[in-house]
Design a protein around this motif. Structure first.
Motif, PDB file in Angstrom:
ATOM      1  N   GLY A 626       0.815  -1.204   0.000  1.00 30.84           N
ATOM      2  CA  GLY A 626       0.000   0.000   0.000  1.00 30.84           C
ATOM      3  C   GLY A 626       0.848   1.253   0.000  1.00 30.84           C
ATOM      4  N   CYS A 630      -1.778   2.383   6.465  1.00 33.85           N
ATOM      5  CA  CYS A 630      -3.207   2.096   6.578  1.00 33.85           C
ATOM      6  C   CYS A 630      -3.840   1.710   5.244  1.00 33.85           C
ATOM      7  CB  CYS A 630      -3.931   3.303   7.176  1.00 33.85           C
ATOM      8  SG  CYS A 630      -3.567   3.577   8.926  1.00 33.85           S
ATOM      9  N   SER A 631      -3.045   1.257   4.290  1.00 33.11           N
ATOM     10  CA  SER A 631      -3.625   0.851   3.008  1.00 33.11           C
ATOM     11  C   SER A 631      -2.848  -0.322   2.436  1.00 33.11           C
ATOM     12  CB  SER A 631      -3.611   2.012   2.009  1.00 33.11           C
ATOM     13  OG  SER A 631      -2.283   2.351   1.646  1.00 33.11           O
ATOM     14  N   CYS A 658      -9.654  -2.322  10.213  1.00 34.67           N
ATOM     15  CA  CYS A 658      -9.021  -1.006  10.297  1.00 34.67           C
ATOM     16  C   CYS A 658      -8.793  -0.603  11.746  1.00 34.67           C
ATOM     17  CB  CYS A 658      -9.869   0.048   9.586  1.00 34.67           C
ATOM     18  SG  CYS A 658      -9.879  -0.109   7.778  1.00 34.67           S
ATOM     19  N   CYS A 663      -6.062   2.244  12.613  1.00 35.96           N
ATOM     20  CA  CYS A 663      -6.383   3.209  11.556  1.00 35.96           C
ATOM     21  C   CYS A 663      -7.817   3.697  11.719  1.00 35.96           C
ATOM     22  CB  CYS A 663      -6.194   2.558  10.183  1.00 35.96           C
ATOM     23  SG  CYS A 663      -4.511   1.949   9.884  1.00 35.96           S
ATOM     24  N   LEU A 669     -10.295   0.481  -2.331  1.00 28.73           N
ATOM     25  CA  LEU A 669      -9.542   0.890  -3.514  1.00 28.73           C
ATOM     26  C   LEU A 669      -9.805  -0.060  -4.672  1.00 28.73           C
ATOM     27  CD1 LEU A 669      -6.067   1.929  -2.055  1.00 28.73           C
ATOM     28  CD2 LEU A 669      -7.946   3.390  -2.811  1.00 28.73           C
ATOM     29  N   ASN A 707      -8.367  -4.995  -1.790  1.00 30.80           N
ATOM     30  CA  ASN A 707      -7.341  -3.980  -1.568  1.00 30.80           C
ATOM     31  C   ASN A 707      -8.014  -2.818  -0.857  1.00 30.80           C
ATOM     32  OD1 ASN A 707      -5.202  -2.197  -1.692  1.00 30.80           O
ATOM     33  ND2 ASN A 707      -4.575  -2.854  -3.725  1.00 30.80           N
ATOM     34  N   THR A 709      -8.209   0.627   1.793  1.00 30.76           N
ATOM     35  CA  THR A 709      -7.588   1.799   2.413  1.00 30.76           C
ATOM     36  C   THR A 709      -8.404   2.193   3.624  1.00 30.76           C
ATOM     37  OG1 THR A 709      -6.615   2.691   0.382  1.00 30.76           O
ATOM     38  CG2 THR A 709      -7.040   4.244   2.158  1.00 30.76           C
ATOM     39  N   CYS A 710      -7.738   2.220   4.786  1.00 33.87           N
ATOM     40  CA  CYS A 710      -8.346   2.758   5.999  1.00 33.87           C
ATOM     41  C   CYS A 710      -7.935   4.219   6.097  1.00 33.87           C
ATOM     42  CB  CYS A 710      -7.849   2.012   7.236  1.00 33.87           C
ATOM     43  SG  CYS A 710      -8.016   0.207   7.153  1.00 33.87           S
ATOM     44  N   SER A 711      -8.843   5.058   6.513  1.00 31.34           N
ATOM     45  CA  SER A 711      -8.485   6.469   6.647  1.00 31.34           C
ATOM     46  C   SER A 711      -7.431   6.646   7.729  1.00 31.34           C
ATOM     47  CB  SER A 711      -9.728   7.304   6.972  1.00 31.34           C
ATOM     48  OG  SER A 711     -10.306   6.878   8.199  1.00 31.34           O
TER      49      SER A 711
END
Length: 820
Positions: A626, A630-631, A658, A663, A669, A707, A709-711
């Motif tokens: 990532g 966090c991704s 997450c 995260c 994604l 895949n 993504t956590c903020s």
């Protein structure tokens, strides 16, 4: 405490108010307006410039020269040798596209500044000067003097890092032969000198590198060969052979025998010769040396026909006692073999110990020495302080940053009259890993009179274990080439201390493409907790496990991620430097090095302290490949790491994942989250993804994995909307303000925060000291702009009045009003 608060206030002082218009630009303390230290006038105040990303290059210098109407860029560099004072912070990316005066983004108290030299508009008093060596036995030896603005003066290297590469540049400028020796010494009468930069000299010429006038007792002494040189080589002791006969001419293949080559190498201050290209004849047709001569041109000569450069002798001089292809006057003494002991270098015919003043010698530097000695793998190296009751001896001082890029001899820059320091190291004698990604990986080679590859199938698992242990690494794993159940060449029991101690049988010759390519794990572990993926970081060097401590670097969450990957654990949860451990000897360690290299490569010595590093990694889940911590692509641990398939994870499962990784809320994604996960049936309250009830799932390829993504776990609080306020980050389940005590908060950092919050572009960011004193998360300086806020958190040990205020464009436009 008051002084610290004062420095913080000056470092972090934001740029506010209406009086914020672009200022003027100038170069000061140089010989003319186009040479000197870069200053900007901002808000009515002239200050030095500090470039925030520490990436100042010729493109930035060219922009300054254009802005000053000073011609083209000759030299420019940011350095840290100035007096501690206020500086204006500028952004490197901005400088390339906008006037420097428009790129000020903050203020700091700093030792840094930018030296700039432009070509200017050349006049009589502004042209490159003449150069000479005085006080020596010939025109090619003596003290360096430069005629500038019509005045002859000694020169002084303001970088204080004059080495043999800079000496070689002087020899070339004077059209002399190869560099034999050069050193800056403190023994002359104090008088005005021309100030130059050795970094500039290596890229340009001494004549072009005058940057000011200086009064002191320093001077540069240089010795060049008068009549012979090696050109176009990979080091100062290798290249095509040329001799001086009114002009430089080539020495033809066959015109130099072994004794002549020995004389030549000795004349240049190098070791014994070995041939790279061109055959040495049994009896030289031009040079008939006995071997005792001090210079090649002292040998009796006969005529030789002219030859082209393509038929000249290309020679490498080696180090005495070193391997047959070593290119350094270098040796290890006092050890059990020629590949172990105290490092010594020979200059001016004198062998001395070598000393690294930075005290940051690491295993990558050791590997460079092992290669130079044609030894095997770097097992261990460190700088040690000897017995203070014994007499200190003269040493050669070197610049370690140079060793990785050049030769050890080329990096010696100072004669230290007396020191107790020495560099102790050990290289393997008979085995090495080459062309790998780190010190513990690569293609396996053994020494059988020369380095040869170990063929695919000639090494079994026990042999690989012995090899990895011999090299000071962890357990083996295979990258390419199959380990046979029973090695055909090496029949190891597993208890042997070295691979070559194992019984051997004959093996057929193989090409390099068929060799075993092996990766040994890092000699690293976490101790003191119930899980192997949480605890105190320990590193094994020379067979001894010790805690690690980063004396000269900050431990942040990116460094924690390196440890988690090396241990094949999951995602990083938290890591920090802390005190409170028993007082004992630890391994010094550079976390900045580890982020770019491997853990083993980044040990820099030993030290006694009560500090250590605590790390916690997830055991069962991770995000890989990532753009941030966090991704990435979701993987779970089931005896090995496997991908989670597209559709096997629902929104609640993603929220659990997450949260487990520290995260924020999830977003997708690639790969669709199904309304109801087919494998993970989470309620949303679970603390870990693997606590969720599961059903079977079919195997999927990596291309079909989720895949995610956590903020980023950051927020702005106390403002009119979610896009304005005081920056906070959540780590270890706790929200705290962010403070950056060791560097300036710049516009690039604010831009990252606004981007991660989906709040548009940066409007303003500033450090303030008007908060109630409370615990804060400290972050690594200059880190956020290249990473994320969470990735840059150093530790939790600080309580402070400081915080960071941020305004993003969405708030300025009246958007972003919803609060989370």
């Amino acid at each position: 405490m008051f002084l610290r608060v004062l420095l913080l206030s000056l470092w972090c002082w934001g740029l506010r108010g209406e009086n914020n218009s672009p200022g003027a630009l100038r170069l000061v303390e140089g010989v003319n307006r186009c040479v000197g230290i870069l200053e900007v006038k901002h808000r009515g105040v002239w200050r030095r410039v500090e470039e925030s990303d520490r990436r100042w290059d010729q493109e930035h210098t060219a922009a300054v020269c254009r802005e000053l109407d000073c011609g083209s860029a000759v030299y420019g560099e940011q350095r840290g040798h100035f007096a501690l004072s206020h500086a204006w912070i500028v952004s490197s990316d901005c400088v390339k596209t906008s006037p420097v005066r428009r790129c000020v983004s903050g203020s700091s108290i700093s030792l840094r500044g930018v030296d700039v030299m432009c070509s200017g508009l050349r006049g009589e008093n502004d042209s490159p000067g003449e150069l000479r060596l005085v006080g020596g036995a010939s025109r090619c030896s003596g003290t360096v003097e430069l005629k500038h603005k019509g005045v002859w003066r000694r020169v002084f290297d303001s970088d204080m890092s004059w080495d043999q590469k800079a000496t070689a540049a002087v020899c070339r400028d004077l059209d002399c032969g190869s560099a034999v020796y050069g050193e800056q010494t403190y023994k002359f009468p104090s008088r005005p000198m021309w100030q130059i930069s050795s970094h500039c000299v290596k890229k340009s010429s001494v004549r072009e590198c005058v940057s000011g006038l200086y009064s002191f007792s320093w001077g540069l002494e240089v010795l060049c060969s008068e009549s012979v040189r090696l050109v176009s080589g990979s080091s100062l002791c290798s290249g095509l052979v040329q001799i001086w006969e009114g002009s430089w001419t080539w020495v033809c293949d066959g015109d130099l025998d072994q004794r002549g080559a020995e004389v030549l190498c000795r004349e240049l201050g190098c070791g014994a010769p070995s041939l790279l290209q061109g055959a040495l004849s049994p009896l030289g047709q031009t040079f008939h040396c006995e071997g005792h001569e001090s210079a090649l041109m002292d040998c009796p000569r006969s005529n030789s026909s002219t030859c082209s450069s393509g038929t000249t002798v290309n020679l490498t001089c080696s180090g005495k006692g070193a391997g047959p292809h070593c290119s350094e006057p270098l040796r290890l003494v006092g050890g059990a073999s020629r590949c172990a002991g105290t490092l010594e270098a020979r200059l001016r015919g004198e062998w001395r110990r070598v000393f690294d003043r930075s005290l940051l010698w690491d295993q990558e530097d050791t590997a460079a020495v092992c290669r130079a000695l044609d030894c095997g793998f770097a097992v261990h190296g460190e700088q040690v302080f000897g017995d203070i009751f014994l007499e200190a001896k003269p040493v050669w001082e070197l610049a370690r940053y140079c060793v990785k890029k050049s030769s050890v001899r080329g990096c010696v820059y100072l004669s230290e009259p007396a020191s107790h320091w020495s560099l102790e190291m050990k290289c393997s004698e008979s085995v090495r890993l080459v062309s790998g990604s780190g010190l513990c990986s690569g293609s396996v080679q053994i020494w059988d009179g020369s380095w040869t590859g170990v063929c695919d199938g000639d090494l079994d698992q026990r042999g690989a274990e012995v090899l990895c242990r011999e090299l000071g690494c962890g357990a083996p794993s295979l990258l390419q080439g199959a380990l046979s159940p029973l090695g055909q060449t090496f029949h190891c029991e597993g208890h042997e201390s070295a691979l070559m101690d194992c019984p051997r049988s004959n093996s057929s010759t193989c090409s390099s493409g068929a060799t075993v390519n092996l990766t040994c794990s890092e000699p690293l572990r976490l101790v003191g907790r119930v899980s192997r993926c949480a605890g105190t970081v320990e590193l094994s060097l020379r067979g001894e496990w010790r805690r690690v401590y980063g004396m000269y670097s900050h431990w942040d969450q990116e460094a924690t991620s390196v440890v988690c990957r090396a241990l094949d654990c999951g995602a990083p949860v938290f890591g920090e430097h802390r005190g409170g451990f028993p007082w004992r000897v630890v391994w010094l360690f550079s976390s900045e090095c580890a982020k770019k290299s491997s853990v083993k490569q980044c040990s820099t010595g030993s030290f006694s302290t009560s500090w250590g590093v605590e790390v916690k990694c997830s055991e069962s889940v991770r995000l890989v490949s990532g753009s941030s911590l966090c991704s990435g692509s979701v993987q779970i641990w089931e005896g090995s790491w496997t991908g989670v398939c597209d559709g096997d994870l629902d929104q609640r499962g993603a929220e659990v994942l997450c949260r487990e990784l520290g995260c924020g809320a999830p977003s997708l994604l690639q790969g669709a989250l199904s309304p109801l996960g087919q494998t993970f049936h989470c309620e949303g309250h679970e603390s870990a993804l693997m606590d969720c009830p599961r059903s079977n799932s079919s195997t999927c390829s990596s291309g079909a994995t989720v895949n995610l993504t956590c903020s980023e776990p950051i927020r702005l609080v106390g403002g009119a909307s979610r896009c304005v306020g005081t920056l906070e980050v959540k780590l270890g389940g706790e929200w705290r303000r962010v403070a950056e005590p060791y560097g300036p908060w710049a516009e690039e950092d604010t831009a990252v925060v606004c981007r991660d919050l989906n709040c548009g572009s940066a409007v303003r960011g500033e450090c303030r000291d008007d908060f109630p004193q409370s615990p804060v998360w400290r972050i690594t300086p200059y880190c956020v702009r290249n990473s994320s806020v969470r990735g840059c958190v150093i530790d939790s040990s600080s309580s402070s009045f400081w915080g960071v205020g941020v305004v993003c464009s969405e708030a300025a436009l009246g958007r972003g009003s919803s609060r989370e």
